[in-house]
Design a protein around this motif. Structure first.
Motif, short mmCIF file in Angstrom:
data_model
loop_
_atom_site.label_atom_id
_atom_site.label_comp_id
_atom_site.label_asym_id
_atom_site.label_seq_id
_atom_site.Cartn_x
_atom_site.Cartn_y
_atom_site.Cartn_z
N UNK A 1 34.74 8.99 102.33
CA UNK A 1 33.93 9.86 102.87
C UNK A 1 34.37 11.36 102.43
N UNK A 2 34.38 12.70 102.90
CA UNK A 2 34.59 13.73 103.23
C UNK A 2 33.18 14.01 104.27
N UNK A 3 33.93 15.54 104.73
CA UNK A 3 33.09 15.85 105.66
C UNK A 3 31.62 16.26 105.03
N UNK A 4 31.25 16.66 106.05
CA UNK A 4 29.96 17.65 106.02
C UNK A 4 30.01 18.91 105.53
N UNK B 1 38.77 10.17 91.01
CA UNK B 1 37.98 8.50 90.91
C UNK B 1 36.38 8.30 90.58
N UNK B 2 35.81 7.60 90.97
CA UNK B 2 34.64 7.41 89.82
C UNK B 2 33.72 7.57 91.29
N UNK B 3 32.34 8.46 91.14
CA UNK B 3 31.81 9.44 92.58
C UNK B 3 30.67 8.21 92.45
N UNK B 4 29.73 7.63 93.89
CA UNK B 4 28.35 8.20 93.84
C UNK B 4 27.84 9.26 94.82
N UNK B 5 26.55 8.39 94.47
CA UNK B 5 25.79 9.46 95.61
C UNK B 5 24.68 8.66 96.23
N UNK C 1 32.28 18.12 101.78
CA UNK C 1 32.34 17.78 101.10
C UNK C 1 33.64 16.95 100.38
N UNK C 2 34.50 15.95 99.85
CA UNK C 2 35.56 15.80 99.45
C UNK C 2 35.89 17.38 98.41
N UNK D 1 35.43 4.66 95.02
CA UNK D 1 34.25 5.57 95.06
C UNK D 1 34.51 6.34 95.94
N UNK D 2 34.31 7.60 95.69
CA UNK D 2 34.01 8.33 96.15
C UNK D 2 32.85 8.07 96.80
#
Lengths: 282, 282
Positions: free
Chosen positions: B227-230, B242-246, B233-234, B204-205
């Motif tokens: 997790x990506x950067x502030x 990939x699947x992504x979640x918020x 982001x990714x 989950x991205x």
């Protein structure tokens, strides 16, 4: 380019920008509702709050000269009667008393605002409130406001031992949400919580020793989350009088910081209350 | 009182404590697996990790003289062959290059450890992994480890653009959990995620543009949070593959900081996986 006329400051002791003098030290003193806003994110919130006319006003801006062109739209977001002062880097640093790499400052004013009792009276029937007790760290108070605003809380209430959320650093960490989130202070946390209980709020005190997992608490129409300080947490008499919730975590680690804990708890409560709807919430 | 013999340092240039010299600047350079640990919380974790013998060793301690009595039990937690140096405040500050108000330091060493592929091979069937991509801020990398450890993750994987979690400040923010959490680095995030996918992980991205609310994702036996950067982001190719979640939040605010976002996401996933059981979790 902004069409605004700019006033150049060449003397760090110019009385027109005296409020920005040595802001790191002055930041620690009361200023009768006045505050220093820093950075484009907070200034944008200040401009919006000023225009919304809910007790927040911008009094003047002070900008690094070579940033003016890049923030023309921000300058234009403030009403034309707000003076805009500019200075070069050396003068600006001499005014502030340290190196200001952002170079974007404003002086704002917050009116006294509602007493806690009146703020509570004005809340709607469907309502999430965050209560801070003894939050004395500027980063933490800023994080509380930032998360309250992010997770759809309607108001923040603080006891008198919390630090002032208008401190420069608190305001910055809050990404300006101190300027938009309704809040009030009251001397004693117990009085605040008593008023909320009388107003029909279900009150949840967050503590590592809490009785229910925060993700499992039942929703109610009016909910309040109570957060204490890092380290000591909430006083025993509050944990005894009200329901308590915990955030489970692996034993043997220091307790979560207040910012992360408030984010998890507010997210869980907003979710339970059905406030996280659609890609951007309600 | 600790029964240990202490070695007093009176010359800031004494070669026996050279590794502690100017640690603020040196902190930014590679040190072949060596790291500076600071504060009683991190030193306690270091002592435990040393005794557990999983690739972490303490090489020496350096303490403010007037703190020795107060931390006698901490000193005794290290094996007797770890030298303990002490210095008064002026000497210690001259060594470190700035005022060290905590006055409790150690030099540690981390062995190269497993390659990412081997670490993944060693994971159990019931497993939660945190993947960091481009986390270049020391506070943020520390917060990721702290929350991974707090919310029952089994390992952390980092791409090469993440900063070193052994940096003094990252280690401190992690409350020492960098020393206990298994982790590995790999050049490219895509390679890491490919290996996790091949190993049966549901990936989950996390992104503000994610398709599913993080609190609503279905549990799986092996789950990975990316997790990506502030700010940025990714990268788009990861979000696409990939699947992504918020994490739903009120519009118009800057995105959540990485620490808070990772806390909410890991808490939600640990909860979905049934890992939050009893007052202290599983």
């Amino acid at each position: 380019m902004s069409g605004r006329s700019l006033v150049e400051i060449t003397d760090p002791h110019d009385p027109r920008i005296a409020e920005f003098s040595q802001i790191r030290e002055r930041d620690l003193t009361g200023r009768g509702g006045r505050f220093i806003a820093e950075g484009t994110v907070v200034l944008r919130m200040l401009a919006a709050a000023h225009r919304a006319g809910r007790g927040i006003a911008a009094e003047k801006l002070l900008l690094l000269k070579n940033r003016v062109e890049g923030v023309a739209d921000l300058i234009d977001a403030f009403p034309a009667d707000v003076p805009v002062y500019v200075a070069d880097g050396a003068v600006l640093d001499a005014i502030a008393g340290f190196h200001l790499h952002r170079g974007v400052l404003a002086l704002g004013r917050r009116d006294a605002g509602l007493a806690a009792a009146d703020l509570i009276d004005n809340l709607s029937d469907d309502c999430l409130v965050l209560v801070g007790c003894g939050i004395s760290n500027h980063d933490n108070i800023g994080a509380l406001f930032r998360n309250a605003a992010g997770f759809f809380a309607d108001a923040v209430l603080l006891d008198e031992t919390c630090c002032d959320p208008l401190y420069r650093k608190a305001l910055r960490v809050s990404v300006g949400s101190v300027l938009t989130m309704p809040y009030a202070r009251e001397s004693l946390a117990e009085d605040l919580l008593g008023k909320l209980a009388d107003a029909g709020f279900e009150i949840w005190a967050l503590s590592p020793a809490g009785k229910i997992e925060i993700g499992d608490i039942a929703p109610a129409r009016r909910m309040a989350l109570v957060m204490g300080t890092e380290g000591e947490g909430l006083p025993a008499h509050i944990l005894k009088r009200f329901r308590s919730a915990r955030i489970a975590q692996s034993p043997g680690l220091d307790s979560l910081n207040v910012g992360t804990a408030s984010g998890i708890a507010l997210y869980s409560m907003a979710r339970a209350m059905g406030r996280l709807v659609g890609p951007l919430g309600r």
